[in-house]
Design a protein around this motif. Sequence first.
Motif, short mmCIF file in Angstrom:
data_model
loop_
_atom_site.label_atom_id
_atom_site.label_comp_id
_atom_site.label_asym_id
_atom_site.label_seq_id
_atom_site.Cartn_x
_atom_site.Cartn_y
_atom_site.Cartn_z
N MET A 49 0.83 -1.21 0.00
CA MET A 49 0.00 0.00 0.00
C MET A 49 0.86 1.25 0.00
N PHE A 50 1.97 1.21 0.73
CA PHE A 50 2.88 2.35 0.75
C PHE A 50 3.44 2.63 -0.64
N TYR A 51 3.81 1.60 -1.37
CA TYR A 51 4.35 1.81 -2.72
C TYR A 51 3.32 2.49 -3.61
N TRP A 52 2.07 2.06 -3.52
CA TRP A 52 1.02 2.68 -4.33
C TRP A 52 0.75 4.12 -3.88
N LEU A 53 0.68 4.32 -2.57
CA LEU A 53 0.43 5.68 -2.07
C LEU A 53 1.57 6.63 -2.42
N SER A 54 2.79 6.18 -2.29
CA SER A 54 3.92 7.06 -2.60
C SER A 54 3.98 7.38 -4.09
N SER A 55 3.60 6.44 -4.93
CA SER A 55 3.53 6.73 -6.38
C SER A 55 2.45 7.76 -6.65
N PHE A 56 1.28 7.58 -6.05
CA PHE A 56 0.19 8.54 -6.20
C PHE A 56 0.61 9.91 -5.68
N TYR A 57 1.29 9.93 -4.54
CA TYR A 57 1.77 11.16 -3.93
C TYR A 57 2.75 11.88 -4.87
N GLY A 58 3.66 11.14 -5.45
CA GLY A 58 4.63 11.75 -6.37
C GLY A 58 3.97 12.36 -7.59
N ILE A 59 3.05 11.63 -8.18
CA ILE A 59 2.35 12.14 -9.37
C ILE A 59 1.52 13.36 -9.02
N CYS A 60 0.79 13.28 -7.90
CA CYS A 60 -0.04 14.42 -7.49
C CYS A 60 0.81 15.62 -7.13
N SER A 61 1.94 15.40 -6.49
CA SER A 61 2.81 16.52 -6.12
C SER A 61 3.30 17.27 -7.34
N VAL A 62 3.70 16.53 -8.35
CA VAL A 62 4.14 17.19 -9.60
C VAL A 62 2.98 17.99 -10.20
N GLY A 63 1.79 17.39 -10.22
CA GLY A 63 0.62 18.08 -10.76
C GLY A 63 0.25 19.31 -9.95
N MET A 64 0.31 19.19 -8.62
CA MET A 64 -0.03 20.34 -7.77
C MET A 64 0.98 21.47 -7.94
#
Length: 143
Positions: A49-64
């Motif tokens: 779950m951490f791997y998925w969340l951190s990937s989502f976090y990275g993508i969202c951070s770039v977008g934000m």
Amino acid sequence: MGSFVSKAMNENFEKMQAAQETMLQRQIQMQNYMRERQMAMQLARAREMFYWLSSFYGICSVGMLAGFMKTKKPAAIAPFIPLTFLVAYQYDLCFGSKMYRIREEAEKILENEKTSLYLPGDGLPTVKTLDNLRSIDYRSSNK
């Protein structure tokens, strides 16, 4: 003759007691082994779950950040804070010391708050209660 029989009965009783003790020790070991396996599965699931969340976090951070650079509005980076807490919590659970802190808290609860752990109703089930439940389940599964 009577002493011979009582001596043999004593020996049989001692053998039965030793066999029961061995069986109980094996059951305890098996339960602990199964508990460890379940904990390992839970930790592996949390890491996945951490791997998925951190990937989502990275993508969202770039977008934000891209949205903030384009619009200069702080609302574009507002989700950054809760997402950071979420990923940090999951990281601490998977790779940090959270599991140790949880274990320590559980030990404190076992020592100081034993009443919080009592089962509802009559407490531990009896053999008679289990037999009644088993017969009810058996009858309902045959319909």
